[in-house]
Design an enzyme around this catalytic site. Structure first.
Site, mmCIF file in Angstrom:
data_model
loop_
_atom_site.group_PDB
_atom_site.id
_atom_site.type_symbol
_atom_site.label_atom_id
_atom_site.label_comp_id
_atom_site.label_asym_id
_atom_site.label_seq_id
_atom_site.Cartn_x
_atom_site.Cartn_y
_atom_site.Cartn_z
ATOM 1 N N THR A 47 0.815 -1.227 0.000
ATOM 2 C CA THR A 47 0.000 0.000 0.000
ATOM 3 C C THR A 47 0.840 1.265 0.000
ATOM 4 O OG1 THR A 47 -1.856 -1.074 1.071
ATOM 5 C CG2 THR A 47 -1.692 1.282 1.385
ATOM 6 N N THR A 66 -2.643 -22.898 18.671
ATOM 7 C CA THR A 66 -3.979 -22.506 19.118
ATOM 8 C C THR A 66 -4.627 -21.464 18.195
ATOM 9 O OG1 THR A 66 -5.262 -21.567 20.929
ATOM 10 C CG2 THR A 66 -3.004 -20.769 20.708
ATOM 11 N N GLN A 67 -5.949 -21.525 18.125
ATOM 12 C CA GLN A 67 -6.699 -20.493 17.396
ATOM 13 C C GLN A 67 -6.792 -19.210 18.221
ATOM 14 O OE1 GLN A 67 -10.584 -21.924 16.091
ATOM 15 N NE2 GLN A 67 -9.711 -23.884 15.511
ATOM 16 N N CYS A 68 -6.437 -19.298 19.524
ATOM 17 C CA CYS A 68 -6.529 -18.106 20.371
ATOM 18 C C CYS A 68 -5.525 -17.064 19.915
ATOM 19 C CB CYS A 68 -6.226 -18.446 21.836
ATOM 20 S SG CYS A 68 -7.470 -19.472 22.572
ATOM 21 N N THR A 86 1.187 -4.874 3.951
ATOM 22 C CA THR A 86 0.940 -5.292 5.333
ATOM 23 C C THR A 86 0.287 -6.672 5.423
ATOM 24 O OG1 THR A 86 -1.219 -4.186 5.378
ATOM 25 C CG2 THR A 86 0.676 -2.916 6.154
ATOM 26 N N ARG A 142 -4.761 -25.741 13.608
ATOM 27 C CA ARG A 142 -5.173 -24.682 14.552
ATOM 28 C C ARG A 142 -6.321 -25.214 15.402
ATOM 29 N NH1 ARG A 142 -3.991 -19.448 13.965
ATOM 30 N NH2 ARG A 142 -6.177 -18.846 13.910
ATOM 31 N N ASP A 180 1.246 -6.489 -4.712
ATOM 32 C CA ASP A 180 0.373 -6.484 -3.537
ATOM 33 C C ASP A 180 0.812 -7.724 -2.772
ATOM 34 O OD1 ASP A 180 -1.885 -7.358 -1.860
ATOM 35 O OD2 ASP A 180 -2.956 -5.710 -2.799
HETATM 36 N N1 ASP Z 1 -3.030 -5.447 0.118
HETATM 37 C C1 ASP Z 1 -1.945 -4.641 0.583
HETATM 38 C C2 ASP Z 1 -0.679 -5.470 0.599
HETATM 39 O O1 ASP Z 1 -0.516 -6.275 1.478
HETATM 40 C C3 ASP Z 1 -2.239 -4.134 1.950
HETATM 41 C C4 ASP Z 1 -1.196 -3.208 2.532
HETATM 42 O O2 ASP Z 1 -0.081 -3.087 2.081
HETATM 43 O O3 ASP Z 1 -1.522 -2.555 3.553
HETATM 44 O O4 ASP Z 1 0.139 -5.366 -0.284
#
Ligand code: ASP
Length: 337
Positions: free
Chosen positions: A13, A272-274, A90, A240, A58
């Site tokens: 992003t 764990t899924q927690c 992200t 999980r 991406d």
């Molecule tokens: N879809 C984007 C990525 O992971 C999300 C981001 O960068 O915040 O490339």
């Protein structure tokens, strides 16, 4: 002495631009940074060289080949720079941080992943603060590991998880304290930083094949469903489970399915899924049943880190027995032991 930082821009992003289909990777990140940061402010930052990958992605498109590219890139420039920043999407940043921490073991320099929730081309971007913060951390020679810097937090990369798709506070490390914070002052929690005990050990092997699958228990899951998943040609599966590592011990057919897969040499690791916690398969009878079926507890390793650890160890050619023995050994601070 002034520090020199290498910045690898892989996509995400932070450098995206609007398109008819929504935000998509965009080039010329350096141009965007120069637009946003006046020359005198730029001059006050640690000196850096920014390299833009030919194929910006991406990060939902991440594949093992991208991990090979990022780690080899850093390894090949290791002696020329004091620290490294990886700008990355992200969505899968926690996976890439984890994988890089296993491929670039015993680092003696900082490698800091960052990105943003809003692109730099937008007025309300968080990309500028994240970029400047990541550069600052990359110039700090007390850090000798792969970290993730986001919204003022410095986290151990292989402990991090993306937990929020909307807030600037997108990341946390649920089973480990933050390594540092950047508020008015930049503070590191030095006692928690990884202290390499040996020389750098860069193991750049990263198989392009998929070795590991991720499965999740859900109420009413059947033995047939599980059997078809376990028949996939993977070496290992992360299962999980509930709570401290529990599963439906009342379903003998399901337990038999697990036992058959582990007897046939598949590794099944219990996580764990927690959101927070560690797996103790012996706490409940419902967990012991999984252990008797040959499933191994993965302690408090995150799913992202375990996926990458397994992928890494199988890429090095280890057998399932050897990999099993490594699960309770901390390779790069990913597990509490
Ligand atoms: N879809 C984007 C990525 O992971 C999300 C981001 O960068 O915040 O490339």
């Amino acid at each position: 002495m002034s520090k020199k930082i290498y910045v690898a821009y892989t996509g995400g992003t932070i450098g995206m631009r609007p398109s008819d289909a929504g935000y998509a990777p965009g080039d010329n990140l350096m141009g965007l940074l120069e637009e946003k940061l006046p020359a005198d402010v730029m001059a006050s930052l640690p000196e850096f060289d920014l390299y833009e990958y030919p194929q910006l992605i991406d990060s939902s498109n991440i594949r093992p080949d991208n991990w090979k590219q990022i780690s080899s890139d850093i390894a090949s420039r290791y002696d020329d720079y004091d620290g490294f920043v990886v700008l990355h999407g992200t969505d899968t940043m926690a996976y890439s941080c984890s994988m890089t921490s296993f491929m670039l073991q015993n680092l003696q320099k900082p490698v800091i992943f960052s990105g943003s929730q809003i692109p730099l081309c937008e007025a309300r971007t968080d990309g500028l603060e994240n970029f400047v913060g990541a550069l600052t951390m990359a110039a700090d020679d007390r850090i000798k590991e792969v970290c993730l810097y986001f919204n003022g937090r410095l986290l151990r990369g292989n402990r991090s998880r993306k937990l929020n798709a909307y807030l600037f506070d997108a990341f946390d490390s649920p089973n480990y304290h933050w390594l540092g914070r950047a508020d008015i002052h930049v503070e590191l929690n030095e006692a928690l930083l990884w202290k390499p005990t040996a020389r750098e050990n860069f193991q750049l092997a990263c198989s392009s094949d998929t070795h590991v699958g991720i499965l999740q228990l859900f109420p009413g899951i059947t033995a047939q469903w599980m059997e078809s998943a376990l028949n996939q040609p993977m070496d290992a599966f992360i299962l999980r489970t509930y709570g401290t590592g529990n599963g439906p011990d009342g379903d003998q057919a399901l337990l038999d399915t697990f036992a058959k897969a582990t007897a046939n040499g598949k590794l099944i690791v219990n996580l764990t899924q927690c959101h927070r916690g560690t797996v103790h398969q012996g706490s409940y009878a419902a967990g012991s049943a999984l252990a008797r079926a040959g499933i191994v507890g993965g302690l408090d390793t995150t799913t992202e880190a375990m996926f990458c650890k397994l992928h890494h160890l199988y890429s090095l050619g280890m057998s399932t027995e050897e990999v099993k023995g490594m699960l309770s050994i901390s390779l790069a601070g990913e597990v509490s032991i």
